[in-house]
Design a protein around this motif. Sequence first.
Motif, short mmCIF file in Angstrom:
data_model
loop_
_atom_site.label_atom_id
_atom_site.label_comp_id
_atom_site.label_asym_id
_atom_site.label_seq_id
_atom_site.Cartn_x
_atom_site.Cartn_y
_atom_site.Cartn_z
N THR A 348 0.84 -1.21 0.00
CA THR A 348 0.00 0.00 0.00
C THR A 348 0.87 1.25 0.00
O THR A 348 0.61 2.20 -0.75
CB THR A 348 -0.94 0.00 1.21
N THR A 352 1.26 3.95 -3.16
CA THR A 352 1.01 5.38 -2.95
C THR A 352 2.20 6.20 -3.43
O THR A 352 2.05 7.22 -4.12
CB THR A 352 0.76 5.66 -1.46
N LYS A 355 2.72 6.81 -7.29
CA LYS A 355 1.94 7.83 -7.98
C LYS A 355 2.67 9.17 -8.04
O LYS A 355 2.26 10.06 -8.79
CB LYS A 355 0.59 8.02 -7.29
#
Length: 503
Positions: A348, A352, A355
Amino acid sequence: MKNTHHCISHLFHILPQIFILYHVLKKCVKCKEELAAVLIRAGDAYCRSCFRESFIHKFRAMLGKTRVIFPGEKVLLAVSGGPSSCSMLSQVQEGVSQNAHKKLRFVPGIVYIEEGGTLGQSKELRRKTTSELCEMFRSTGFPFYILPLEQVLDLPGSVVAPSSLSDQPSSAYKTAVDHFLQSGSSAGVMAEEQKDVSLPAVQESQTQLLQQLLGSAKTLTAKQDLLSALRQHLLVHTARTKGYSKLMLGDSCTRLAVKLFTSISLGRGAQLAQDTGFSDCRYGDVIAVRPMREYSAKEIAYYNHMFKVPSFVIPSLDTKTPDKASIQRLTESFVTKLQADFPSTVSTIYRTGEKLQTACRSSSAAEDIDRCLLCVCSLDTVVEEASALQATLISEQLSQTKAPQTSVAVKSEPAAAVGQCCSSEGPCGRTEGAVGCYISPKEHEVTKLRKLLCYSCQRTIRDMSSVHHLPHYVLSEAQRRQNRSVMKKQISEFLLDDADEND
């Protein structure tokens, strides 16, 4: 009732083993025929051959889809001896072999930075560790370089001055492929460069200077941050001098997840894309790539164990330190413990951070005076007055203000006098070091470098007892930039603005 409670607690204790056994006895999720031999994540059970195929494919797909490394290009592999970098070396070695299915078309080399001097290790221990690594490097057939970290003290100032990155058209990759196929393989070049390499002789005085440099940092956080910058400088300089245009790092997904949280904690939010992205072009002519960024530490450990990939346990500054010894150590402990209870934590965080993007072209075009003197990233301190950074600096300034002592007469100095307080937040109007000056002599040294550093590197320098312990190439480059800034200010009224040129 007591027996029931005991049975329930025992059931909860063996549930993880039952869960793992269930998945291991399952069929491979890919071939649907062989029994699973490894469980990477819940539902991802692979047999031995499929796991190996998937691991290799992920590495080559990462290099193929990005098209950052061109065919025939020289790539320097930074190998630290840890599991991730050794696995990366194994992938490259297999990818450039003659019997590879999709052969890697670049020319690899290896560099290892020996950091035993920072830990006070004896010369015998340093030679022993280096000789073991040299045996592994020789087996690859690639040219390799062994560099003691002490060599960073003799680098030129140009290492922190980024070179220009030439813009390449979209068809450049296809052109490079065609040229490579016409020219043929470059295996002869590698064999020609291969030499018998060992740890170069290191003078005791150089080791002492390096230890003084790191010892001047009061906290382990500052020491690790400073060591990371010095290591990166030496890697980039080696790539430039040896003719390599790409630098391949072995940062895994787990390491980058920890690094993302650490960078935010250290005030490096503006540099996250370069610190954790696949490619890092802050140095211009040398681009760092991270092809291992989609592998978790668990996945790498399984692969190295199953396929006998050698790795070494090399101590570092934070070895055997408690969790709260530094921000880096605390963040690593937090992420790894959270990952143990919630297996999707690292992925996760990684997704993140994936991006985040940076404009590589504009970053390379920035003047060197707009770059941080240590990390060579674009300065994040040029902000508006109403910003969080300015509020932090004002709060810091007020907390260090000393009340003037009226009993001592202070003779005022003219505005242009030598030694006047040079605080970047605003002159106090007093002579440097005089009573009532809210900036200490040490703070005056830091202030001279403040405008040349990003916020995070400013915090690192402030934790040092003296900036004079910094390497000579850093101080000389700082002096060059300061002189250039003064000269530009002196002739500013004779220069044309962009708006005037357009008119």
